[in-house]
Design an enzyme around this catalytic site. Structure first.
Site, mmCIF file in Angstrom:
data_model
loop_
_atom_site.group_PDB
_atom_site.id
_atom_site.type_symbol
_atom_site.label_atom_id
_atom_site.label_comp_id
_atom_site.label_asym_id
_atom_site.label_seq_id
_atom_site.Cartn_x
_atom_site.Cartn_y
_atom_site.Cartn_z
ATOM 1 N N ARG A 22 21.313 -20.836 -19.738
ATOM 2 C CA ARG A 22 20.926 -22.047 -20.481
ATOM 3 C C ARG A 22 20.812 -21.756 -21.979
ATOM 4 N NH1 ARG A 22 15.179 -24.834 -19.898
ATOM 5 N NH2 ARG A 22 14.771 -22.625 -19.739
ATOM 6 N N ASN A 40 18.137 -26.576 -16.606
ATOM 7 C CA ASN A 40 18.261 -26.052 -15.249
ATOM 8 C C ASN A 40 17.984 -27.193 -14.286
ATOM 9 O OD1 ASN A 40 18.773 -23.399 -16.031
ATOM 10 N ND2 ASN A 40 16.622 -22.841 -16.008
#
Length: 95
Positions: A22, A40
């Site tokens: 991420r 996420n």
């Protein structure tokens, strides 16, 4: 008059959580000058909305297929989407 930016909603599956994916996608999207977000998902995938020039989006999708060194990307899917309302690229909470 400048045309509106293209936007894509990406879903990345594989070993992509707990490996810096991420944060790395955030850095890459920012480097490419894209707007949007990355987060996420509770199913273990990563989701991102990115908007900007088509060429930059193509580069982001290609990068997403590789990811950072510790990741194992099994699949990257994307679909056309509406551009985000806010400028800049940021991280969102897990969904």
């Amino acid at each position: 008059m400048t045309p509106p930016p293209d936007a894509r909603l990406l879903r990345i599956r594989g070993h992509v959580q707990g490996v810096g994916y991420r944060n790395a996608l955030h850095r890459e999207a920012t480097r490419l000058g894209l707007s949007g977000w990355v987060r996420n998902r509770s199913d273990g995938s990563v989701e991102a909305l990115a908007a900007g020039p088509a060429e930059a989006l193509d580069h982001l999708v290609a990068w997403a297929r590789r990811g950072p060194p510790a990741a194992r990307v099994d699949e990257v899917g994307w679909e056309a989407a509406e551009p985000p309302a806010d400028a800049g690229f940021h991280r969102e909470a897990t969904l």
